[in-house]
Design an enzyme around this catalytic site. Sequence first.
Site, mmCIF file in Angstrom:
data_model
loop_
_atom_site.group_PDB
_atom_site.id
_atom_site.type_symbol
_atom_site.label_atom_id
_atom_site.label_comp_id
_atom_site.label_asym_id
_atom_site.label_seq_id
_atom_site.Cartn_x
_atom_site.Cartn_y
_atom_site.Cartn_z
ATOM 1 N N GLY A 6 79.830 55.565 66.349
ATOM 2 C CA GLY A 6 78.917 54.756 67.170
ATOM 3 C C GLY A 6 77.568 54.589 66.494
ATOM 4 O O GLY A 6 76.529 54.460 67.158
ATOM 5 N N TYR A 137 82.406 55.564 83.214
ATOM 6 C CA TYR A 137 81.596 56.187 82.167
ATOM 7 C C TYR A 137 81.200 57.612 82.577
ATOM 8 O O TYR A 137 81.398 58.574 81.818
ATOM 9 C CB TYR A 137 80.355 55.314 81.940
ATOM 10 C CG TYR A 137 79.276 55.897 81.076
ATOM 11 C CD1 TYR A 137 79.485 56.130 79.724
ATOM 12 C CD2 TYR A 137 78.015 56.174 81.605
ATOM 13 C CE1 TYR A 137 78.464 56.636 78.927
ATOM 14 C CE2 TYR A 137 76.997 56.664 80.818
ATOM 15 C CZ TYR A 137 77.226 56.896 79.479
ATOM 16 O OH TYR A 137 76.221 57.397 78.702
#
Length: 312
Positions: A6, A137
């Site tokens: 990421g 999430y």
Amino acid sequence: MILVTGATGQIGTVLTEALRAEYGQDNVLATDIRKPEHPAGLFETLDILNTQLLKELVEKYKVTTIYHLAAILSASGEANPQRTWNINMNGLLSILELARESGLQKVFYPSTIAVFGKTTPRINTPQHTVMTPSTVYGISKAAGELWCEYYHNRFGLDVRSVRYPGIISYQSMPGGGTTDYAVDIFHQAILHGKYTCFLEADTRLPMMYMDDSIRATLELMRAPSEEIKIRTSYNLAAMSFTPAELAASIKKHMPDFTIDYAPDHRQAIAASWTESIDDQDARNDWGWKHEYDLDAMTLEMLTQLKKKYNHV
Ligand code: SER
């Protein structure tokens, strides 16, 4: 060698640079599904679900530490819950399993205030408390924290984690989060002198300036292992504010700045999170101390973004 997943994201961009400054330009491998706009060092394209490629990269580059930032955030995660769970959960599980198999030294895993929910105490949320997240999430990060602790207890893996608040940065843009307004507002203030906020005026959320969050991450990872007593994830705090308070802080420097409000689906997510965080354990265990409060952060954001947009 340090591997960052990421690395093109909001935190990844700045963390990769900080790791290169600290450990050497050639000792940090950035990976992401998206290529960076301005590649500044070692980079490999990696879909976090490609476990085979991940394994090959760890072997090829003799990786010893992973910062696993790849994830889908709270707001965009709701568009496709199954995909969000798959990426967030299976991404972490392959990192943990690879770390165990390959005997990696350390793993960093970012958690979030999104692990909290409607039944969590809202003010000064304790370290150990009810976690009833309402977003995929948040559910994946809460489960992820437990998996980290499990790998530590069961296999001795040195995995460390903090629950980041909303992160505010000038270097990089957030993507798909509920706290993203607190970055966008600065860009809009400088470019257009006004902002329409997708949260209500009085929605108070825990927030942190990027410099503090990077320093927290580096300090946590540098601390001697025996100081890290919490292996799920540490509460981490700096400031809490509402959109109205942030707008007032901007107005101190830009008196003509105006804000209005058009709350959307993200309001319900923000309302399910807590307002402020008790991070005493991080302060006691490994010496965490924040530097930026609301006004210091505002001044720094405006100064840096004015330079970026040549409005000096
Ligand atoms: N900034 C994140 C989000 O809004 C919280 O972890 O999703």
